[in-house]
Design a protein around this motif. Structure first.
Motif, PDB file in Angstrom:
ATOM      1  N   THR A 109       0.831  -1.208   0.000  1.00 47.11           N
ATOM      2  CA  THR A 109       0.000   0.000   0.000  1.00 47.11           C
ATOM      3  C   THR A 109       0.860   1.251   0.000  1.00 47.11           C
ATOM      4  OG1 THR A 109      -0.166   0.251   2.415  1.00 47.11           O
ATOM      5  CG2 THR A 109      -1.738  -1.237   1.375  1.00 47.11           C
ATOM      6  N   ASP A 113      -3.853   5.191   0.968  1.00 44.80           N
ATOM      7  CA  ASP A 113      -4.649   4.011   0.648  1.00 44.80           C
ATOM      8  C   ASP A 113      -5.510   3.621   1.855  1.00 44.80           C
ATOM      9  OD1 ASP A 113      -3.661   3.791  -1.899  1.00 44.80           O
ATOM     10  OD2 ASP A 113      -2.216   2.208  -1.434  1.00 44.80           O
ATOM     11  N   ASN A 161     -12.053   2.009  -4.879  1.00 44.77           N
ATOM     12  CA  ASN A 161     -10.784   1.623  -5.498  1.00 44.77           C
ATOM     13  C   ASN A 161      -9.553   2.021  -4.688  1.00 44.77           C
ATOM     14  OD1 ASN A 161     -10.728   4.367  -5.951  1.00 44.77           O
ATOM     15  ND2 ASN A 161     -10.943   4.229  -8.179  1.00 44.77           N
ATOM     16  N   LYS A 162      -9.761   2.701  -3.560  1.00 45.75           N
ATOM     17  CA  LYS A 162      -8.641   3.017  -2.675  1.00 45.75           C
ATOM     18  C   LYS A 162      -8.446   1.959  -1.596  1.00 45.75           C
ATOM     19  CE  LYS A 162      -7.337   7.113  -1.725  1.00 45.75           C
ATOM     20  NZ  LYS A 162      -7.193   8.451  -1.101  1.00 45.75           N
ATOM     21  N   LYS A 164      -7.183  -1.284  -0.404  1.00 39.99           N
ATOM     22  CA  LYS A 164      -6.153  -2.188  -0.900  1.00 39.99           C
ATOM     23  C   LYS A 164      -5.957  -3.432  -0.050  1.00 39.99           C
ATOM     24  CE  LYS A 164      -5.063   0.834  -4.094  1.00 39.99           C
ATOM     25  NZ  LYS A 164      -5.474   0.604  -5.493  1.00 39.99           N
ATOM     26  N   ILE A 196      -8.529  -6.917  -3.213  1.00 37.47           N
ATOM     27  CA  ILE A 196      -8.099  -6.549  -1.871  1.00 37.47           C
ATOM     28  C   ILE A 196      -7.299  -7.705  -1.275  1.00 37.47           C
ATOM     29  CG2 ILE A 196      -8.906  -6.088   0.486  1.00 37.47           C
ATOM     30  CD1 ILE A 196     -11.303  -4.621  -0.787  1.00 37.47           C
TER      31      ILE A 196
END
Length: 391
Positions: A109, A113, A161-162, A164, A196
């Motif tokens: 990351t 994130d 989408n952030k 992770k 993820i």
């Protein structure tokens, strides 16, 4: 068969022991019964002590590496305990699971994130990402019929989408839940779909009670294996946290290459002589000791539950399915969190973990460590009863 004595009270003061020797620093008084940080007051088993003593007889402690016996002990133990066949190249020593989480964050990351955790949960899951400038996103567990469950509908709603990485506590601390296989399969499907990475902290796995089966996250499906890193250790189980004996298991070759390259770059995967010796001994000779210790802990759970139901009906015990930690619901005492902590610490003379540190859902709770002789629990609960009756 050797009988191990878990009733023995061992003096731990003056050994640089966090649990006892940092009471004044952490709780403001050294005259407390320590029932907090998650190590046990039982003697480390003789076969581990003897393995370390034997190694000490050589009297040279130079650079070292994990022997074939070390890796074989892990492979055989994981297969024996969980029916999970792992390979040597999947395994790497790590210098502690919290450090492993930090390494994972650093490797996979970037600052900004998002990292998902499922509170109430072990507090470093929140502290470590926040300290590394990652955004922590909560997917709180939900209470159903007095037990915690994962809220998959909410999980899907918070993912963007952030996001992770998700940090999983398996078995769950502080709730003591041994997650069901279908729960873990569903979690893997959601995380894989959204790319993820799941970091599964399984430090309490070996202490699942006999009537519950622990499933390593990566073992439940090919999907889970393809999107996860598993962290395990004999440290909680055999009371050797100070030796630092953790290891990672990474089945997916792409994740493994990236993560183990990171570890190798900083020599983070290089273990110590005593870590290798202790792990090998624990996993080679530890089955009978573990069985006896778990039975003693389960009797401690029964004692705590019976005592509280009989004498302290304002407190509810979440019956754990693993480990030596008991989650107490104290909301019916009708106290603020500050008043609750004051009751336990200053009025009852007990040092427990404040439930609020475990995040949303932890308010009104305290975490009790029952990894101690029963006589200690008897006096502790009597002191709590006396303090509540005076309230």
């Amino acid at each position: 068969m050797k009988h191990y004595n878990f009733d023995e009270v061992i003096e731990r003061h003056g050994t640089n022991c966090i649990k006892f020797d940092q009471l004044k620093e952490r709780f403001g008084s050294e005259n407390l019964t320590p029932l907090w940080v998650a190590d046990m007051d039982f003697r480390t088993p003789d076969f581990i002590v003897e393995a370390i003593k034997k190694r000490c007889e050589h009297e040279i402690f130079g650079y070292t590496y994990g022997s074939d016996a070390y890796y074989e002990s892990i492979i055989n133990w994981v297969h024996y305990k969980y029916n999970w066949k792992i390979q040597k190249e999947w395994i790497s020593y790590i210098p502690g699971i919290v450090k492993g989480i930090a390494f994972s964050l650093q490797c996979f990351t970037q600052p900004g994130d998002k990292v998902i955790i499922q509170p109430p949960v072990y507090h470093p899951f929140r502290i470590v990402p926040e300290s590394m400038k990652r955004e922590v996103v909560y997917n709180p567990l939900k209470l159903t019929d007095g037990s915690y469950e994962m809220d998959f509908e909410h999980l899907e709603s918070i993912i963007d989408n952030k996001c992770k990485l998700l940090i999983l506590c398996n078995p769950h601390n502080p709730g003591g839940i041994v997650w069901k296989k279908e729960t873990l399969i569903k979690l893997a499907e959601i995380c894989a779909k959204h790319h993820i990475l799941v970091i599964s902290d399984e430090i309490h796995a070996e202490m699942a009670y006999p009537q519950y089966r622990h499933y390593p996250f990566a073992s439940v499906s090919d999907t889970a294996a393809s999107c996860s890193i598993t962290f395990m250790a004999p440290s909680k189980t055999f009371n050797i946290a100070g030796i630092v004996t953790s290891y990672a298991i990474v089945p997916d070759k792409h994740i493994r290459k990236e993560f183990y390259s990171f570890l190798e770059a900083g020599e983070f995967g290089d273990g110590t002589i005593f870590a290798y010796e202790a792990t090998t001994a624990a996993y080679t000779y530890g089955a009978e000791w573990l069985q006896q210790m778990r039975m003693y802990i389960m009797e401690n759970v029964r004692f705590v539950d019976d005592f509280i139901k009989t004498n302290l009906p304002q407190i509810k015990v979440y019956m754990p399915q693993a480990s030596f930690l008991v989650w107490l619901d104290c909301k019916d005492l009708k106290l603020s969190q500050e008043e609750l902590v004051d009751l336990f610490t200053n009025k009852a003379g007990l040092a427990l973990n404040d439930g609020s540190i475990f995040g949303p859902g932890g308010e009104g709770h305290m975490r009790l460590n029952i990894g101690c002789p029963r006589s200690v629990l008897v006096s502790a609960l009597e002191a709590l009863k006396k303090a509540i009756n005076k309230k």
